[in-house]
Motif scaffolding. Structure first.
Motif, mmCIF file in Angstrom:
data_model
loop_
_atom_site.group_PDB
_atom_site.id
_atom_site.type_symbol
_atom_site.label_atom_id
_atom_site.label_comp_id
_atom_site.label_asym_id
_atom_site.label_seq_id
_atom_site.Cartn_x
_atom_site.Cartn_y
_atom_site.Cartn_z
ATOM 1 N N THR A 34 6.687 7.142 6.501
ATOM 2 C CA THR A 34 5.350 6.971 7.073
ATOM 3 C C THR A 34 4.992 5.499 7.252
ATOM 4 O O THR A 34 4.175 5.158 8.109
ATOM 5 N N LYS B 143 0.837 -1.209 0.000
ATOM 6 C CA LYS B 143 0.000 0.000 0.000
ATOM 7 C C LYS B 143 0.869 1.255 0.000
ATOM 8 O O LYS B 143 0.638 2.180 -0.776
ATOM 9 N N ALA B 144 1.889 1.283 0.848
ATOM 10 C CA ALA B 144 2.775 2.455 0.928
ATOM 11 C C ALA B 144 3.531 2.666 -0.376
ATOM 12 O O ALA B 144 3.700 3.799 -0.826
ATOM 13 N N ALA C 203 2.565 1.783 -3.346
ATOM 14 C CA ALA C 203 1.619 2.244 -4.363
ATOM 15 C C ALA C 203 1.351 3.741 -4.205
ATOM 16 O O ALA C 203 1.160 4.450 -5.196
ATOM 17 N N GLU C 204 1.369 4.215 -2.960
ATOM 18 C CA GLU C 204 1.146 5.642 -2.700
ATOM 19 C C GLU C 204 2.391 6.482 -2.965
ATOM 20 O O GLU C 204 2.295 7.693 -3.105
ATOM 21 N N HIS C 205 3.544 5.858 -3.003
ATOM 22 C CA HIS C 205 4.812 6.574 -3.201
ATOM 23 C C HIS C 205 5.559 5.982 -4.399
ATOM 24 O O HIS C 205 6.685 5.504 -4.283
ATOM 25 N N ARG C 206 4.943 6.020 -5.533
ATOM 26 C CA ARG C 206 5.560 5.479 -6.752
ATOM 27 C C ARG C 206 6.852 6.233 -7.061
ATOM 28 O O ARG C 206 6.987 7.403 -6.768
ATOM 29 N N ASP D 70 3.085 3.356 10.284
ATOM 30 C CA ASP D 70 1.947 2.474 10.008
ATOM 31 C C ASP D 70 2.186 1.078 10.584
ATOM 32 O O ASP D 70 1.275 0.476 11.155
#
Length: 189
Positions: A102, A86-87, A89-92, A106
């Protein structure tokens, strides 16, 4: 203000906290020497799933250190994998081996510990010191914190049973030696 030498990122700080615990009665007198050894005399030979091996050289004598780290349970590893995916994917576009800071928070919020408390790290050292952990083991933890600061993905690999165990030297960094580049074609035609 300069960043700390050991634990410059949340990933490395998690490991530094294992030796610089605030819950003890007083400061550990071995820590200044351990930091000096980590800075000048410690070479991490291998770091991967469940273990760290290093050599600490003091006055020409090499002390071999091994830390055995418990890997996450299958459930914890699955949850950590989900959070990492998930992380990422959010920080490509992150550099290989890097993880967003972050993500460490988490993982903590989900009760997933990156670092292993000192009392849960069965460590061995070839020195003759009677006190455990000896200064060499502490130095290796500081050196490990520096490696984790440089390549946060190592923090996850150390606790993951399915991680690709990579030596701290070969395979652990994503660079090419200049001698391997072809000068004529480097800048194109």
């Amino acid at each position: 203000m300069m960043p700390p030498e050991f634990g410059a990122t949340p990933w490395g700080r998690a490991w530094v906290r294992t030796v610089e615990s605030t819950s003890t009665a007083g400061p550990n007198a071995q820590l200044p020497k351990a930091r000096t050894l980590a800075r000048n005399s410690t070479t991490v030979v291998a770091a991967g799933a469940g273990h760290v091996e290093a050599d600490v050289t003091v006055s020409g004598e090499v002390c071999r250190v091994r830390l055995d780290l418990p890997v996450w349970s299958d459930e914890t590893q699955a949850e950590a994998g989900r959070l990492v995916a998930k992380a990422m994917a959010e920080h490509r576009g992150m550099v290989a081996g890097d993880l967003p800071d972050t993500l460490e928070e988490d993982l903590r919020d989900h009760a997933i510990n990156i670092a292993v408390p000192l009392e849960e790290q069965p460590g061995s050292c070839s020195c003759r010191a009677r006190k455990r952990p000896c200064v060499h083991i502490l130095a290796v933890i500081y050196a490990l914190a520096q490696l984790v600061d440089e390549r946060p993905a190592l923090a996850v690999e150390l606790r993951s049973a399915t991680a690709n165990a990579a030596g701290a030297g070969a395979g652990a960094v994503d660079w090419i030696a200049l001698s391997e580049l072809e000068p004529a074609g480097f800048y194109g035609d």
